[in-house]
Design a protein around this motif. Structure first.
Motif, PDB file in Angstrom:
ATOM      1  N   VAL A  13     -22.229 130.411 -35.350  1.00 39.07           N
ATOM      2  CA  VAL A  13     -22.772 130.279 -36.699  1.00 39.07           C
ATOM      3  C   VAL A  13     -24.283 130.055 -36.571  1.00 39.07           C
ATOM      4  O   VAL A  13     -24.740 129.334 -35.687  1.00 39.07           O
ATOM      5  CB  VAL A  13     -22.065 129.153 -37.486  1.00 39.07           C
ATOM      6  CG1 VAL A  13     -22.226 127.814 -36.829  1.00 39.07           C
ATOM      7  CG2 VAL A  13     -22.525 129.108 -38.923  1.00 39.07           C
ATOM      8  N   THR A  14     -25.039 130.722 -37.415  1.00 43.21           N
ATOM      9  CA  THR A  14     -26.505 130.654 -37.370  1.00 43.21           C
ATOM     10  C   THR A  14     -27.056 129.962 -38.614  1.00 43.21           C
ATOM     11  O   THR A  14     -26.326 129.709 -39.576  1.00 43.21           O
ATOM     12  CB  THR A  14     -27.120 132.062 -37.292  1.00 43.21           C
ATOM     13  OG1 THR A  14     -26.878 132.734 -38.538  1.00 43.21           O
ATOM     14  CG2 THR A  14     -26.544 132.871 -36.131  1.00 43.21           C
ATOM     15  N   ASN A  15     -28.362 129.715 -38.607  1.00 45.16           N
ATOM     16  CA  ASN A  15     -29.006 129.168 -39.799  1.00 45.16           C
ATOM     17  C   ASN A  15     -28.939 130.160 -40.960  1.00 45.16           C
ATOM     18  O   ASN A  15     -28.907 129.752 -42.127  1.00 45.16           O
ATOM     19  CB  ASN A  15     -30.457 128.802 -39.497  1.00 45.16           C
ATOM     20  CG  ASN A  15     -30.561 127.583 -38.605  1.00 45.16           C
ATOM     21  OD1 ASN A  15     -29.628 126.789 -38.495  1.00 45.16           O
ATOM     22  ND2 ASN A  15     -31.698 127.430 -37.935  1.00 45.16           N
ATOM     23  N   GLY A  16     -28.894 131.446 -40.645  1.00 42.75           N
ATOM     24  CA  GLY A  16     -28.729 132.451 -41.697  1.00 42.75           C
ATOM     25  C   GLY A  16     -27.378 132.323 -42.377  1.00 42.75           C
ATOM     26  O   GLY A  16     -27.281 132.382 -43.607  1.00 42.75           O
ATOM     27  N   SER A 121     -37.025 134.576 -44.477  1.00 41.86           N
ATOM     28  CA  SER A 121     -37.389 133.951 -43.199  1.00 41.86           C
ATOM     29  C   SER A 121     -36.257 134.002 -42.181  1.00 41.86           C
ATOM     30  O   SER A 121     -36.471 133.692 -41.005  1.00 41.86           O
ATOM     31  CB  SER A 121     -37.803 132.493 -43.432  1.00 41.86           C
ATOM     32  OG  SER A 121     -36.687 131.725 -43.837  1.00 41.86           O
ATOM     33  N   LEU A 122     -35.048 134.402 -42.602  1.00 45.60           N
ATOM     34  CA  LEU A 122     -33.893 134.439 -41.704  1.00 45.60           C
ATOM     35  C   LEU A 122     -33.301 135.834 -41.569  1.00 45.60           C
ATOM     36  O   LEU A 122     -32.266 136.009 -40.928  1.00 45.60           O
ATOM     37  CB  LEU A 122     -32.807 133.474 -42.220  1.00 45.60           C
ATOM     38  CG  LEU A 122     -33.213 132.002 -42.315  1.00 45.60           C
ATOM     39  CD1 LEU A 122     -32.175 131.218 -43.104  1.00 45.60           C
ATOM     40  CD2 LEU A 122     -33.411 131.427 -40.927  1.00 45.60           C
ATOM     41  N   GLY A 123     -33.949 136.821 -42.138  1.00 43.54           N
ATOM     42  CA  GLY A 123     -33.398 138.165 -42.188  1.00 43.54           C
ATOM     43  C   GLY A 123     -33.187 138.839 -40.843  1.00 43.54           C
ATOM     44  O   GLY A 123     -32.399 139.771 -40.738  1.00 43.54           O
ATOM     45  N   GLU A 132     -27.573 136.977 -27.229  1.00 47.98           N
ATOM     46  CA  GLU A 132     -28.311 137.731 -26.219  1.00 47.98           C
ATOM     47  C   GLU A 132     -29.538 136.966 -25.747  1.00 47.98           C
ATOM     48  O   GLU A 132     -29.776 136.843 -24.541  1.00 47.98           O
ATOM     49  CB  GLU A 132     -28.709 139.099 -26.771  1.00 47.98           C
ATOM     50  CG  GLU A 132     -29.400 139.974 -25.757  1.00 47.98           C
ATOM     51  CD  GLU A 132     -29.693 141.371 -26.271  1.00 47.98           C
ATOM     52  OE1 GLU A 132     -30.473 142.073 -25.607  1.00 47.98           O
ATOM     53  OE2 GLU A 132     -29.165 141.764 -27.320  1.00 47.98           O
ATOM     54  N   VAL A 133     -30.308 136.447 -26.691  1.00 49.59           N
ATOM     55  CA  VAL A 133     -31.518 135.702 -26.336  1.00 49.59           C
ATOM     56  C   VAL A 133     -31.152 134.449 -25.538  1.00 49.59           C
ATOM     57  O   VAL A 133     -31.773 134.147 -24.514  1.00 49.59           O
ATOM     58  CB  VAL A 133     -32.332 135.358 -27.600  1.00 49.59           C
ATOM     59  CG1 VAL A 133     -33.454 134.374 -27.279  1.00 49.59           C
ATOM     60  CG2 VAL A 133     -32.896 136.633 -28.226  1.00 49.59           C
ATOM     61  N   ALA A 134     -30.129 133.728 -25.984  1.00 47.01           N
ATOM     62  CA  ALA A 134     -29.722 132.511 -25.285  1.00 47.01           C
ATOM     63  C   ALA A 134     -29.245 132.817 -23.868  1.00 47.01           C
ATOM     64  O   ALA A 134     -29.617 132.122 -22.920  1.00 47.01           O
ATOM     65  CB  ALA A 134     -28.622 131.802 -26.069  1.00 47.01           C
ATOM     66  N   LEU A 135     -28.446 133.864 -23.719  1.00 45.08           N
ATOM     67  CA  LEU A 135     -27.924 134.211 -22.396  1.00 45.08           C
ATOM     68  C   LEU A 135     -29.019 134.690 -21.444  1.00 45.08           C
ATOM     69  O   LEU A 135     -28.878 134.588 -20.226  1.00 45.08           O
ATOM     70  CB  LEU A 135     -26.823 135.271 -22.514  1.00 45.08           C
ATOM     71  CG  LEU A 135     -25.510 134.756 -23.118  1.00 45.08           C
ATOM     72  CD1 LEU A 135     -24.589 135.917 -23.491  1.00 45.08           C
ATOM     73  CD2 LEU A 135     -24.808 133.792 -22.159  1.00 45.08           C
ATOM     74  N   GLY A 142     -34.552 127.256 -33.211  1.00 41.99           N
ATOM     75  CA  GLY A 142     -34.838 127.370 -34.639  1.00 41.99           C
ATOM     76  C   GLY A 142     -33.903 128.308 -35.380  1.00 41.99           C
ATOM     77  O   GLY A 142     -34.046 128.502 -36.586  1.00 41.99           O
ATOM     78  N   LEU A 143     -32.939 128.870 -34.665  1.00 42.94           N
ATOM     79  CA  LEU A 143     -32.080 129.893 -35.260  1.00 42.94           C
ATOM     80  C   LEU A 143     -30.657 129.426 -35.535  1.00 42.94           C
ATOM     81  O   LEU A 143     -29.921 130.089 -36.265  1.00 42.94           O
ATOM     82  CB  LEU A 143     -32.038 131.118 -34.338  1.00 42.94           C
ATOM     83  CG  LEU A 143     -33.390 131.693 -33.926  1.00 42.94           C
ATOM     84  CD1 LEU A 143     -33.199 132.865 -32.978  1.00 42.94           C
ATOM     85  CD2 LEU A 143     -34.189 132.099 -35.152  1.00 42.94           C
ATOM     86  N   VAL A 144     -30.260 128.303 -34.935  1.00 43.75           N
ATOM     87  CA  VAL A 144     -28.908 127.772 -35.113  1.00 43.75           C
ATOM     88  C   VAL A 144     -28.987 126.276 -35.405  1.00 43.75           C
ATOM     89  O   VAL A 144     -29.945 125.607 -34.995  1.00 43.75           O
ATOM     90  CB  VAL A 144     -28.023 128.021 -33.866  1.00 43.75           C
ATOM     91  CG1 VAL A 144     -27.798 129.502 -33.635  1.00 43.75           C
ATOM     92  CG2 VAL A 144     -28.602 127.366 -32.628  1.00 43.75           C
ATOM     93  N   PRO A 145     -27.990 125.735 -36.107  1.00 49.74           N
ATOM     94  CA  PRO A 145     -27.964 124.288 -36.333  1.00 49.74           C
ATOM     95  C   PRO A 145     -27.887 123.523 -35.013  1.00 49.74           C
ATOM     96  O   PRO A 145     -27.411 124.052 -34.001  1.00 49.74           O
ATOM     97  CB  PRO A 145     -26.680 124.090 -37.155  1.00 49.74           C
ATOM     98  CG  PRO A 145     -26.426 125.421 -37.805  1.00 49.74           C
ATOM     99  CD  PRO A 145     -26.911 126.431 -36.803  1.00 49.74           C
ATOM    100  N   GLU A 146     -28.325 122.267 -35.022  1.00 49.46           N
ATOM    101  CA  GLU A 146     -28.407 121.465 -33.790  1.00 49.46           C
ATOM    102  C   GLU A 146     -27.095 121.393 -33.022  1.00 49.46           C
ATOM    103  O   GLU A 146     -27.070 121.569 -31.809  1.00 49.46           O
ATOM    104  CB  GLU A 146     -28.893 120.047 -34.105  1.00 49.46           C
ATOM    105  CG  GLU A 146     -30.390 119.940 -34.211  1.00 49.46           C
ATOM    106  CD  GLU A 146     -30.839 118.501 -34.364  1.00 49.46           C
ATOM    107  OE1 GLU A 146     -30.258 117.607 -33.705  1.00 49.46           O
ATOM    108  OE2 GLU A 146     -31.778 118.277 -35.143  1.00 49.46           O
TER     109      GLU A 146
END
Length: 161
Positions: A13-16, A121-123, A132-135, A142-146
């Motif tokens: 789940v993302t902030n979007g 801002s989240l599009g 992908e970025v995390a791996l 800044g893209l996912v909840p804590e």
């Protein structure tokens, strides 16, 4: 009472997603965030972990419940008495992908789809890009909840070990 379902894989789940949940919860009397199984997608998190993350993200939204489902979303909507499906749209590609599904869902059961435009801002945020970025070692804080970030970092560490 209007009940809507916001379906997705939410892996993670993302902030979007969270933004779409909050805004949709303000429109409908009840919102069911539903995570399903799609055999065509590979998952980083198992269904229970995704539901736990969703419950955490939605904990401050009193009219939101989290449920899992199998099969067609329209059958799930019928089972729980939902009148609408909520889909977030980041751009034209999402619309082109989602529109035929919305039309098919309406044809099958009469359940309408409501499209909610992503916050500008989240599009660009998607679960696939976040994974992908995390791996690859990038910062997705800044893209996912804590709470999701902690679990994502743990999964990345497990994969690297």
């Amino acid at each position: 009472m209007t009940r809507a379902v916001c379906p997705g894989s939410f892996d993670p789940v993302t902030n979007g997603h969270a933004d779409i949940f909050r805004r949709s919860a303000a429109i409908f009397d009840e919102l069911v965030v539903a995570t399903g199984t799609n055999p065509s997608k590979s998952r980083l998190f198992d269904p229970e972990a995704r539901m736990e993350m969703l419950r955490e993200v939605c904990a401050d939204l009193p009219n939101v419940t989290v449920m899992g489902f199998d099969g067609l979303i329209v059958d799930f909507c019928r089972e729980i008495g939902a009148q609408a499906i909520v889909k977030g749209l980041r751009g034209g590609n999402d619309y082109e992908f989602e529109l035929p599904m919305a039309q098919m869902n309406s044809h099958l059961t009469g359940v309408e789809t409501v499209f909610v435009a992503a916050d500008a801002s989240l599009g660009y945020v998607s679960s696939s890009l976040v994974k992908e970025v995390a791996l690859l070692g990038g910062d997705v804080s800044g893209l996912v909840p804590e709470g999701v970030l902690a679990r994502l970092q743990q999964k990345v560490a497990e994969r690297r070990a």
